[in-house]
Design a protein around this motif. Structure first.
Motif, mmCIF file in Angstrom:
data_model
loop_
_atom_site.group_PDB
_atom_site.id
_atom_site.type_symbol
_atom_site.label_atom_id
_atom_site.label_comp_id
_atom_site.label_asym_id
_atom_site.label_seq_id
_atom_site.Cartn_x
_atom_site.Cartn_y
_atom_site.Cartn_z
ATOM 1 N N ALA A 202 0.777 -1.137 -0.036
ATOM 2 C CA ALA A 202 -0.040 0.044 -0.058
ATOM 3 C C ALA A 202 0.879 1.201 -0.002
ATOM 4 C CB ALA A 202 -0.940 -0.257 1.041
ATOM 5 N N ALA A 203 1.886 1.385 0.902
ATOM 6 C CA ALA A 203 2.713 2.367 0.845
ATOM 7 C C ALA A 203 3.492 2.636 -0.185
ATOM 8 C CB ALA A 203 3.845 2.334 2.244
ATOM 9 N N GLU A 204 4.056 1.790 -1.053
ATOM 10 C CA GLU A 204 4.777 1.897 -2.279
ATOM 11 C C GLU A 204 3.682 2.303 -3.302
ATOM 12 O OE1 GLU A 204 6.091 -2.443 -2.731
ATOM 13 O OE2 GLU A 204 7.612 -2.095 -1.891
ATOM 14 N N TYR A 205 2.502 1.646 -3.375
ATOM 15 C CA TYR A 205 1.739 2.531 -4.530
ATOM 16 C C TYR A 205 1.342 3.723 -4.159
ATOM 17 C CZ TYR A 205 -2.176 3.204 -7.534
ATOM 18 O OH TYR A 205 -3.013 3.675 -8.501
ATOM 19 N N MET A 206 1.042 4.089 -2.941
ATOM 20 C CA MET A 206 0.725 5.556 -2.477
ATOM 21 C C MET A 206 1.807 6.447 -2.833
ATOM 22 S SD MET A 206 -1.119 7.002 0.989
ATOM 23 C CE MET A 206 -2.848 6.010 0.415
ATOM 24 N N GLY A 207 2.975 6.048 -2.440
ATOM 25 C CA GLY A 207 4.194 6.986 -2.813
ATOM 26 C C GLY A 207 4.498 7.128 -4.248
ATOM 27 N N LYS A 208 4.363 6.361 -4.957
ATOM 28 C CA LYS A 208 4.433 6.639 -6.553
ATOM 29 C C LYS A 208 3.168 7.484 -7.163
ATOM 30 C CE LYS A 208 6.859 2.182 -7.399
ATOM 31 N NZ LYS A 208 6.883 0.915 -7.997
ATOM 32 N N ALA A 209 2.100 6.988 -6.507
ATOM 33 C CA ALA A 209 0.745 7.653 -7.125
ATOM 34 C C ALA A 209 0.946 9.194 -7.103
ATOM 35 C CB ALA A 209 -0.452 7.136 -6.344
ATOM 36 N N LEU A 210 1.503 9.805 -5.486
ATOM 37 C CA LEU A 210 1.501 11.069 -5.369
ATOM 38 C C LEU A 210 2.577 11.716 -5.587
ATOM 39 C CD1 LEU A 210 0.376 10.749 -1.285
ATOM 40 C CD2 LEU A 210 -1.145 11.460 -3.433
ATOM 41 N N GLY A 211 3.540 10.856 -6.396
ATOM 42 C CA GLY A 211 4.933 11.665 -6.968
ATOM 43 C C GLY A 211 5.809 11.917 -5.672
ATOM 44 N N GLY A 212 5.684 11.143 -4.700
ATOM 45 C CA GLY A 212 6.718 11.262 -3.652
ATOM 46 C C GLY A 212 6.205 12.640 -2.624
ATOM 47 N N LYS A 213 5.227 13.142 -2.803
ATOM 48 C CA LYS A 213 5.099 14.367 -2.071
ATOM 49 C C LYS A 213 3.639 14.386 -1.475
ATOM 50 C CE LYS A 213 6.260 19.261 -1.907
ATOM 51 N NZ LYS A 213 6.793 20.360 -2.683
ATOM 52 N N GLY A 214 3.160 14.574 -0.365
ATOM 53 C CA GLY A 214 1.663 14.889 0.048
ATOM 54 C C GLY A 214 1.583 14.824 1.397
ATOM 55 N N ASN A 215 0.458 15.164 1.657
ATOM 56 C CA ASN A 215 -0.344 14.795 2.934
ATOM 57 C C ASN A 215 -1.243 13.688 3.100
ATOM 58 O OD1 ASN A 215 1.023 17.060 4.355
ATOM 59 N ND2 ASN A 215 -0.725 18.463 3.613
ATOM 60 N N VAL A 216 -0.977 12.561 3.972
ATOM 61 C CA VAL A 216 -1.626 11.498 3.886
ATOM 62 C C VAL A 216 -2.404 11.082 5.452
ATOM 63 C CG1 VAL A 216 -1.563 9.113 3.905
ATOM 64 C CG2 VAL A 216 -0.208 10.186 2.318
ATOM 65 N N VAL A 217 -3.460 10.792 5.443
ATOM 66 C CA VAL A 217 -4.002 10.263 6.794
ATOM 67 C C VAL A 217 -4.499 8.792 6.665
ATOM 68 C CG1 VAL A 217 -5.311 12.603 7.487
ATOM 69 C CG2 VAL A 217 -6.593 10.747 6.061
ATOM 70 N N VAL A 218 -4.323 8.200 7.773
ATOM 71 C CA VAL A 218 -4.405 6.734 7.943
ATOM 72 C C VAL A 218 -5.513 6.345 8.862
ATOM 73 C CG1 VAL A 218 -3.223 4.857 8.854
ATOM 74 C CG2 VAL A 218 -1.983 6.636 7.422
ATOM 75 N N LEU A 219 -6.451 5.261 8.425
ATOM 76 C CA LEU A 219 -7.334 4.720 9.191
ATOM 77 C C LEU A 219 -6.850 3.360 9.715
ATOM 78 C CD1 LEU A 219 -9.026 6.736 7.419
ATOM 79 C CD2 LEU A 219 -10.941 5.773 9.003
ATOM 80 N N ARG A 220 -6.772 3.094 10.964
ATOM 81 C CA ARG A 220 -6.213 1.684 11.327
ATOM 82 C C ARG A 220 -7.249 0.753 11.796
ATOM 83 N NH1 ARG A 220 -0.853 2.245 15.327
ATOM 84 N NH2 ARG A 220 -1.236 0.089 14.880
ATOM 85 N N GLY A 221 -6.904 -0.496 12.065
ATOM 86 C CA GLY A 221 -8.071 -1.468 12.262
ATOM 87 C C GLY A 221 -8.347 -1.565 13.528
ATOM 88 N N ILE A 222 -8.775 -2.633 13.946
ATOM 89 C CA ILE A 222 -9.057 -3.080 15.330
ATOM 90 C C ILE A 222 -7.498 -3.101 16.072
ATOM 91 C CG2 ILE A 222 -9.547 -4.818 17.280
ATOM 92 C CD1 ILE A 222 -11.923 -5.285 15.299
ATOM 93 N N PRO A 223 -7.421 -2.615 17.252
ATOM 94 C CA PRO A 223 -5.876 -2.602 17.836
ATOM 95 C C PRO A 223 -5.551 -4.183 18.064
ATOM 96 C CG PRO A 223 -7.270 -1.088 19.088
ATOM 97 C CD PRO A 223 -8.194 -1.809 18.187
ATOM 98 N N THR A 224 -5.002 -4.607 17.148
ATOM 99 C CA THR A 224 -4.283 -6.112 17.131
ATOM 100 C C THR A 224 -2.943 -6.059 16.808
ATOM 101 O OG1 THR A 224 -5.075 -6.300 14.914
ATOM 102 C CG2 THR A 224 -6.521 -7.057 16.625
ATOM 103 N N VAL A 225 -2.144 -7.222 16.657
ATOM 104 C CA VAL A 225 -0.876 -7.555 16.412
ATOM 105 C C VAL A 225 -0.739 -7.311 14.757
ATOM 106 C CG1 VAL A 225 1.179 -9.201 16.261
ATOM 107 C CG2 VAL A 225 -0.188 -8.929 18.082
#
Length: 320
Positions: A145-168
């Motif tokens: 996911a990070a590799e795709y997002m990095g390329k899609a944004l051209g290596g620059k930008g602001n990102v927000v993240v949604l996490r799942g249930i607190p688990t390993v």
């Protein structure tokens, strides 16, 4: 000499009979499959794939019986495991635990009585309670996911993240995501990362908060297709046009279809398919029916889905 040849031929014939009998015995497998009930999209997919695979295996291996049970809680699932052993006389168990800790002891007790146990996705707290383990690649899920997002944004930008249930497994995904951005895309800033609990409503609320607090968001790592639904609803209500990419995950048919159709902000997905229950059932069935050794651990890779390969992963009959 003739007597010796007769003795050898007799021994070979007896060996063949014994081998044949053993093979037949191995084919008479009774497999219990214990999974969570379809309480949300992903587990709905697990139930679909388990029932579909039951029919396939019983056709492929004559003499094999597959019993699929769903549970709405960890307590119910623990009781079902005991019933599968005592009432259904299973010799093989494939289980995706509702929760790890409450299921560890019941599963260990069944294994101690000679049942072969394959655990799927959510591991037990004591790995010795299982014979084999099949799961998705959680660090790979975050990395891809990070590799795709990095390329899609051209290596620059602001990102927000949604996490799942607190688990390993959530920690593994997020740690891998952050590691890729830090190493390869230092000009991409993660504004915040909050738990949406793999839930549409929770994700909607988290995204509303992000939209209020941050005036420029270039991309959202929803990290799950159910959460992506809530994220997109919040974006639409706020009428925000700054967001260029929403990246979910797990490969639901709804989001794969968006990718196939060239959706404006949903251009990719990452696999973590509920069909892993089917992979676990097939691997276990083959090993039990043929008497072969099953790997102790099998990790199913996370794969990037784009418009080029989306059709390969689209399963319109699945509820997920």
């Amino acid at each position: 000499m003739n007597n010796r040849r007769f003795a050898i031929r007799t021994a070979i014939a007896l060996a063949a009979l014994v081998a044949g009998a053993a093979a037949m015995a191995q084919n008479k497998v009774t497999m219990g499959v214990s999974i969570p009930a379809a309480t949300h999209g992903w587990t709905g997919g697990v139930v679909y794939w388990a029932n579909r695979t039951k029919a396939e295996l019983e056709k492929q291996y004559p003499g094999m019986t597959v019993i699929v049970k769903t549970a709405g809680s960890a307590t119910e699932q623990a009781n079902q495991v005991q019933d599968l052993h005592t009432a259904n006389k299973i010799d093989t168990l494939v289980i995706l635990p509702f929760e790890s800790a409450p299921l560890t002891k019941p599963v260990a007790q069944v294994k101690s009585k000679g049942v072969f146990v394959t655990v799927v996705d959510r591991g037990l707290t004591d790995a010795s309670a299982q014979s084999a383990y099949v799961a998705g690649d959680n660090p790979g899920f975050g990395k891809v996911a990070a590799e795709y997002m990095g390329k899609a944004l051209g290596g620059k930008g602001n990102v927000v993240v949604l996490r799942g249930i607190p688990t390993v497994i959530d920690n593994q995904r997020v740690d891998a995501f952050n590691a890729v951005l830090k190493a390869s895309y230092p000009d991409i800033k993660v504004l915040d990362a909050k738990h949406g609990n793999w839930n549409r409503d929770d994700a909607f609320k988290v995204m509303q908060d992000y939209l209020t607090r941050f005036k420029q968001i270039d991309a959202v790592w929803a990290s799950d297709d159910d959460m992506a639904v809530g994220v997109q609803k919040a974006i639409e209500q706020a009428k925000r046009t700054d967001i260029k990419l929403v990246l979910g995950g797990a490969g639901s048919k709804e989001y794969i279809k968006k990718v196939m159709d060239g959706d404006k902000i949903v251009s990719a997905n990452v696999t973590y398919s509920p069909s892993m229950i089917a992979d676990a059932m097939k691997l276990t069935a083959e090993a039990r029916a043929k008497g072969t050794t099953m790997p102790a651990t099998t990790i199913i890779p996370s794969v990037l889905i784009t418009k080029d390969n989306a059709a390969k992963y689209y399963e319109p009959a699945s509820p997920f």
